[in-house]
Scaffold this motif. Sequence first.
Motif, mmCIF file in Angstrom:
data_model
loop_
_atom_site.group_PDB
_atom_site.id
_atom_site.type_symbol
_atom_site.label_atom_id
_atom_site.label_comp_id
_atom_site.label_asym_id
_atom_site.label_seq_id
_atom_site.Cartn_x
_atom_site.Cartn_y
_atom_site.Cartn_z
ATOM 1 N N LEU A 264 75.067 17.956 -6.244
ATOM 2 C CA LEU A 264 73.649 18.280 -6.385
ATOM 3 C C LEU A 264 72.833 17.044 -6.751
ATOM 4 O O LEU A 264 71.724 16.849 -6.236
ATOM 5 N N GLU A 265 73.380 16.207 -7.617
ATOM 6 C CA GLU A 265 72.664 14.997 -8.018
ATOM 7 C C GLU A 265 72.466 14.066 -6.819
ATOM 8 O O GLU A 265 71.381 13.509 -6.623
ATOM 9 N N THR A 266 73.504 13.903 -6.013
ATOM 10 C CA THR A 266 73.406 13.060 -4.820
ATOM 11 C C THR A 266 72.323 13.584 -3.882
ATOM 12 O O THR A 266 71.507 12.815 -3.359
ATOM 13 N N ASP A 267 72.296 14.891 -3.688
ATOM 14 C CA ASP A 267 71.292 15.507 -2.823
ATOM 15 C C ASP A 267 69.883 15.283 -3.381
ATOM 16 O O ASP A 267 68.954 14.942 -2.639
ATOM 17 N N LEU A 268 69.725 15.446 -4.681
ATOM 18 C CA LEU A 268 68.408 15.242 -5.292
ATOM 19 C C LEU A 268 67.953 13.791 -5.176
ATOM 20 O O LEU A 268 66.767 13.518 -4.944
ATOM 21 N N ARG B 122 64.670 12.563 -3.385
ATOM 22 C CA ARG B 122 63.695 11.737 -4.108
ATOM 23 C C ARG B 122 63.335 10.489 -3.294
ATOM 24 O O ARG B 122 62.167 10.094 -3.213
ATOM 25 N N ALA B 123 64.335 9.863 -2.679
ATOM 26 C CA ALA B 123 64.087 8.678 -1.842
ATOM 27 C C ALA B 123 63.159 9.038 -0.673
ATOM 28 O O ALA B 123 62.245 8.273 -0.340
ATOM 29 N N ARG B 124 63.392 10.194 -0.078
ATOM 30 C CA ARG B 124 62.525 10.620 1.027
ATOM 31 C C ARG B 124 61.110 10.889 0.529
ATOM 32 O O ARG B 124 60.122 10.522 1.174
ATOM 33 N N ALA B 125 61.000 11.538 -0.630
ATOM 34 C CA ALA B 125 59.683 11.828 -1.194
ATOM 35 C C ALA B 125 58.928 10.534 -1.495
ATOM 36 O O ALA B 125 57.719 10.448 -1.272
ATOM 37 N N GLU B 126 59.638 9.527 -1.979
ATOM 38 C CA GLU B 126 58.992 8.226 -2.228
ATOM 39 C C GLU B 126 58.515 7.606 -0.921
ATOM 40 O O GLU B 126 57.406 7.073 -0.844
ATOM 41 N N ALA B 127 59.363 7.651 0.108
ATOM 42 C CA ALA B 127 59.011 7.066 1.400
ATOM 43 C C ALA B 127 57.809 7.777 2.024
ATOM 44 O O ALA B 127 56.974 7.144 2.680
ATOM 45 N N GLY C 145 53.887 14.616 -6.106
ATOM 46 C CA GLY C 145 54.204 15.870 -6.790
ATOM 47 C C GLY C 145 55.674 16.233 -6.662
ATOM 48 O O GLY C 145 56.305 16.717 -7.605
ATOM 49 N N ASP C 146 56.230 15.997 -5.487
ATOM 50 C CA ASP C 146 57.654 16.289 -5.283
ATOM 51 C C ASP C 146 58.524 15.357 -6.109
ATOM 52 O O ASP C 146 59.549 15.782 -6.648
ATOM 53 N N ILE C 147 58.126 14.099 -6.205
ATOM 54 C CA ILE C 147 58.894 13.130 -7.000
ATOM 55 C C ILE C 147 58.956 13.589 -8.448
ATOM 56 O O ILE C 147 60.021 13.564 -9.078
ATOM 57 N N GLU C 148 57.835 14.046 -8.973
ATOM 58 C CA GLU C 148 57.793 14.514 -10.363
ATOM 59 C C GLU C 148 58.708 15.721 -10.565
ATOM 60 O O GLU C 148 59.462 15.788 -11.539
ATOM 61 N N GLY C 149 58.686 16.658 -9.637
ATOM 62 C CA GLY C 149 59.547 17.839 -9.733
ATOM 63 C C GLY C 149 61.022 17.490 -9.619
ATOM 64 O O GLY C 149 61.857 18.029 -10.348
ATOM 65 N N ILE C 150 61.338 16.592 -8.714
ATOM 66 C CA ILE C 150 62.729 16.175 -8.542
ATOM 67 C C ILE C 150 63.220 15.444 -9.788
ATOM 68 O O ILE C 150 64.351 15.650 -10.235
ATOM 69 N N ASP C 151 62.370 14.587 -10.355
ATOM 70 C CA ASP C 151 62.756 13.882 -11.586
ATOM 71 C C ASP C 151 63.040 14.856 -12.722
ATOM 72 O O ASP C 151 64.001 14.675 -13.486
ATOM 73 N N LEU C 152 62.239 15.887 -12.834
ATOM 74 C CA LEU C 152 62.448 16.894 -13.865
ATOM 75 C C LEU C 152 63.775 17.633 -13.633
ATOM 76 O O LEU C 152 64.569 17.815 -14.557
ATOM 77 N N THR C 153 64.016 18.012 -12.396
ATOM 78 C CA THR C 153 65.268 18.689 -12.051
ATOM 79 C C THR C 153 66.461 17.784 -12.319
ATOM 80 O O THR C 153 67.492 18.222 -12.830
ATOM 81 N N LEU C 154 66.346 16.502 -11.996
ATOM 82 C CA LEU C 154 67.425 15.546 -12.266
ATOM 83 C C LEU C 154 67.716 15.449 -13.760
ATOM 84 O O LEU C 154 68.880 15.359 -14.162
#
Length: 68
Positions: free
Chosen positions: A8-12, A16-21, A26-35
């Motif tokens: 799951l961490e690898t997938d997140l 996150r890399a795709r969201a940055e690109a 907003g997605d980066i913030e949500g992914i960081d929280l989930t991580l």
Amino acid sequence: MLPRLAELETDLLDRRARAEAEGWAGDIEGIDLTLSFLRAKRDETQRRDQRLPVDLGIPKPRRGRENP
């Protein structure tokens, strides 16, 4: 459970890399929280794996008391 959390961490991290690109702030913030939650769960699981099991034995009926 630990291998699944690593998966799951690898997938997140990939998401996150795709969201940055793509510039999805907003997605980066949500992914960081989930991580952060996922990593806390992984750390807790690793701590629990290090504990030795406790043998509680088999309960025995008390002597001196009769069942009503």
